[in-house]
Design a protein around this motif. Sequence first.
Motif: not given
Length: 456
Positions: A143-148, A191-192, A194, A255, A257
């Motif tokens: 799972t790959y998430e980034i901020s705005s 940048v996160n 998981k 995880n 972050y």
Amino acid sequence: MSTMNIRTPKFYWSQNSTIAYKDISHIVTLGDSLDNKDDVADVSPERAEAVSDNTAASKKYDRLIGSIEYPDGNDTLLYPVFRVLNSLTTTKQLVHILHFGDSQIEGDRVSSYLRNQLQKKFGGAGMGVIPIVANGPASLPYTYEISSGWERYSAQDKIKKSDNNHYGIFLSYYKLKSSVVNGTDSFSGWVNLKWPNTRNPLIARFTNCKLYFGNVTAPFNVELVQNDLVLNKRTISKSSAFDCVTWKFKRSEKNLYIKLSGTESPDFYGVSLTCDSGVSLDNVPLRGSSGLEFTKADQLFFKRVLKDLNVKMLIMQFGVNVVPYKTSNYSFYEKSLSRQLSFLKSIDRNLQIIVIGVGDAARQTENGIESYPNIEKIRDAQRSAAFTNGCAFWDFYEAMGGKNSIYSWVHADPPLAQKDYTHMTRAGARIAGELLYRAFIEEYTEFSTNENRVKS
């Protein structure tokens, strides 16, 4: 070892069709011999090269391997790469192989299987370098998430222009937008990554995480956070043109972050997940590309990137986006591609390149679903450009089965290609990865035989 239970394809013949579709039963049956989980025994990444691969399995399918081709008189072209791979157990270096391609390799398709096989044989762990802002949608084992606030500057972007052309391996770099806070410019973002329980322990068993950056014009802060606890915080006040922050772990983390802040964003180039030694095969999908944007990068900077990453080989898999341009002569594409290969070879004459020819693709005609008539012309232009620049070539079109084989890939059970009659499914990408891996190992085996003969 579990299998995919790939069965003989069910063909859906059109009653009015006059087209002879290919029987690819021998190809889809190959799937039954594949290690479906991309799995290995629980060994350390440094000892992963001791895990046996299944290259020797199902010898009856060896005739399917489309051998790697070379310019006349240069069939030892890949020997320098093989020598480096052989030395990894003693040199303990990490070698990067970059797999460039169009949407055919999005979501780590082909790359994932190839990476796993190479890491099992030569050592290594982790997915390699990951872009911060993806070029297109992707299905990945994490799972790959980034901020705005992230902005992507790409050699493919005709509107948003770079001010320095300092592109990383994804032919792009990324910046965080600044805003005014209490009368002062500032930026912040994160940048996160998981990792769920993956079926492939080598991908998830990285021990190093690196954040690549450059063009630092003002100090910025980097924090590694886990469960709201700051594990590490650094302030970067200056850097070389291409630099990185490295975090080492005794065991893989599930995880990660990474928090960033400062007054003016540097250029970021990606995050890498690797171990200390072995092979890192990096998936570099360039959606919409025909492989003609490399010369837009600053050559000296790109040379620095490849050197710092210790890149020894490039795999170039393009051509899908050339197919819609129908013409009787593809010398324009041959010349354009040749210019890109010349650019890359001039960066490092010891850099080896394998050009993969375009695969089969089809469209509806009055006779039924039929291969585009220009596929072989595009393939021939790619081969000629490769040979002109001292590169190896692998004919994926013939490996698939040749003309009108894509129909059989689409209607295999399970399907090996999508209903657009162009792109592979994951099952098809695994078979493509196995075919390419076997072709590569076939050359490696011949190299080993020759080297042993010389020593004796």
